[in-house]
Write an enzyme that holds these catalytic residues in place. Structure first.
Site, PDB file in Angstrom:
ATOM      1  N   ASP A   1      33.150  22.617 -67.607  1.00 59.90           N
ATOM      2  CA  ASP A   1      33.908  20.986 -67.131  1.00 59.90           C
ATOM      3  C   ASP A   1      34.359  20.661 -68.187  1.00 59.90           C
ATOM      4  O   ASP A   1      34.779  20.890 -69.420  1.00 59.90           O
ATOM      5  CB  ASP A   1      33.425  20.337 -67.342  1.00 59.90           C
ATOM      6  CG  ASP A   1      32.178  19.934 -65.408  1.00 59.90           C
ATOM      7  OD1 ASP A   1      32.416  21.118 -64.693  1.00 59.90           O
ATOM      8  OD2 ASP A   1      30.914  19.737 -65.505  1.00 59.90           O
TER       9      ASP A   1
ATOM     10  N   TYR B   1      24.048  29.267 -72.938  1.00 60.74           N
ATOM     11  CA  TYR B   1      24.259  27.464 -73.420  1.00 60.74           C
ATOM     12  C   TYR B   1      23.901  26.815 -74.390  1.00 60.74           C
ATOM     13  O   TYR B   1      22.117  27.650 -74.933  1.00 60.74           O
ATOM     14  CB  TYR B   1      24.004  26.983 -71.916  1.00 60.74           C
ATOM     15  CG  TYR B   1      25.320  27.296 -71.279  1.00 60.74           C
ATOM     16  CD1 TYR B   1      26.740  26.376 -71.661  1.00 60.74           C
ATOM     17  CD2 TYR B   1      25.249  27.676 -70.112  1.00 60.74           C
ATOM     18  CE1 TYR B   1      27.176  26.859 -70.412  1.00 60.74           C
ATOM     19  CE2 TYR B   1      26.261  27.900 -68.712  1.00 60.74           C
ATOM     20  CZ  TYR B   1      27.245  27.146 -69.272  1.00 60.74           C
ATOM     21  OH  TYR B   1      28.149  27.890 -68.458  1.00 60.74           O
TER      22      TYR B   1
END
Length: 442
Positions: free
Chosen positions: A180, A239
């Protein structure tokens, strides 16, 4: 008399649960999700959780990621005093795959799909400099920049097809996972295919690096098997999330020692210990329920959370294949056909650290969350982080995240944490090895 007293005695946890169930009808019209699981404090609403996560010094995190991408500061391992961070290398596996697949086809017979060249591109980019990965009209996206820079490597046949359709001549890349707007990547993987034979990996690297200097950097380009797919061939994604603390925050956020963790667990069990010490005192349970009522009716909300508690909540996810549909956003909560997509979490930990590149004295105190799984759903990492913080602040049980997976509405989980704190560290194409993690297991 004693037997009758014990028969009427209920535990504090059971008493709170009954109180919550009795008041479910009264709160039926409440716009927020009606949680029935007991917790020490009242949970934040969606708005309160959003404000708690967003009103923070995010610019220091953005600067840290920017310096990491540009090589002006140590990589993430510096947060934990590690000199070097081992980056996964799967080059040998891909080379073996190439040889095995092409041995059955002679060089002169390699035409069509066999003649296509596929290049694996590993790159880093600063999330704050782009409007996300996916190409969109009028926006500065990572995919758009890369595909425009690869126009010179498109084969003649495809060039003619694009011109006939009135489309711009651009390359086409596929990626391991879209990010994003605001999300940084240190080892993002994408692939580019062409039928031209005169292209070298060095040519692709120079073309992309010259497109957006400093904010988009190619780490490596290698020719791989035509069957390689950045997304479907990947076995895990790594992540990392950094949540900065404000100057005035302290207390439980700074709990780092094992003694603090033990005290946290002891405090949670204080009420039950009181019951065991005074079994016949039925008023004790009633007092606890009344305290719970007062906290909820008076709108008492926590202002801090424990990093140790966040770590305990996340650890419950490790080694389990679960459906995280309640932790996803911008997608359907369930498939029209077939079972929901499940994710296997290899590693889920949280720890306290300080930003080494900060001008804030000894460094801004931050909470780091590290997650490694075979796949992640849309905004899943950010929702997991925000929900873990909310549940830790409320003093929920260690299996609170597991219980939320059985919810019937996504409002049961917190709104996504800000994208500025998220970073895609690496994508792996070999079996996962915990030695590549930054936050060690206990």
């Amino acid at each position: 008399m004693i037997a009758s007293c014990r028969a009427s005695l209920v535990s504090p946890r059971e008493g709170i649960r009954r109180f919550a169930m009795e008041n479910k009808a009264r709160n039926k019209g409440y716009v927020h999700y009606d949680h029935t699981d007991p917790c020490r404090y009242e949970r934040w609403t969606a708005r309160e959780s959003y404000e708690f996560m967003h009103t923070r010094p995010w610019q220091e995190v953005v600067d840290f990621y920017s310096n990491s991408v540009n090589g002006r500061a140590s990589i993430l391992s510096a947060l934990f005093g590690i000199e070097t961070h081992r980056v996964h290398n799967d080059a040998e596996i891909l080379e073996v795959s190439d040889k095995t697949e092409l041995e059955s086809v002679s060089a002169e017979d390699r035409t069509g799909r066999w003649a296509r060249l596929t290049f694996k591109i590993v790159l880093s980019y600063h999330g704050g400099s782009f409007d996300g990965w996916q190409k969109q009209p009028g926006l500065n996206t990572v995919q758009g920049v890369i595909e425009r820079s690869l126009f010179k490597f498109v084969d003649e046949r495809k060039v003619q097809l694009l011109k006939d359709k009135g489309l711009p001549v651009e390359g086409s890349v596929v990626v391991a996972g879209r990010t994003d707007k605001g999300v940084t990547a240190l080892q993002q993987v994408c692939a580019f295919s062409t039928w031209r034979k005169d292209i070298k990996p060095r040519d692709i690297e120079e073309a992309i690096n010259g497109a957006v200097p400093r904010n988009l950097i190619v780490r490596s380009v290698s020719e791989v098997s035509r069957s390689f797919h950045p997304n479907f061939s990947a076995k895990w994604r790594h992540y990392f999330y950094i949540l900065p603390f404000n100057d005035w925050e302290g207390g439980e956020q700074g709990s780092e020692s094992g003694q603090d963790a033990e005290n946290f667990r002891c405090n949670e069990n204080t009420d039950e210990q009181r019951i065991r010490c005074d079994e016949c005192n039925v008023d004790t349970v009633e007092d606890l329920i009344n305290d719970y009522k007062d906290d909820h009716e008076n709108g008492k909300k926590p202002q801090t959370f424990s990093i140790i508690r966040v770590n305990q909540l996340l650890q419950q996810l490790e080694g389990k294949l679960l459906s995280y549909k309640m932790f996803a956003r911008d997608t359907k909560a369930s498939r029209n056909v077939g079972p929901p997509t499940q994710c296997f979490v290899y590693h889920a930990r949280a720890a306290v650290a300080r930003l080494p590149c900060s001008d804030h004295g000894e460094g801004r105190k931050v909470m780091c969350v590290e997650l490694v799984a075979n796949r992640f759903l849309r905004k899943m990492v950010r929702v997991l982080v925000a929900t873990s913080v909310r549940e830790a602040a409320a003093g929920a049980d260690e299996d609170a995240l597991i219980k939320l997976m059985d919810a019937t509405c996504r409002r049961a989980t917190a709104p996504p944490a800000p994208p500025e704190g998220l970073c895609l560290v690496d994508v792996g194409y070999a079996e996962f090895d915990s030695q590549y993690c930054l936050i060690p297991k206990d």
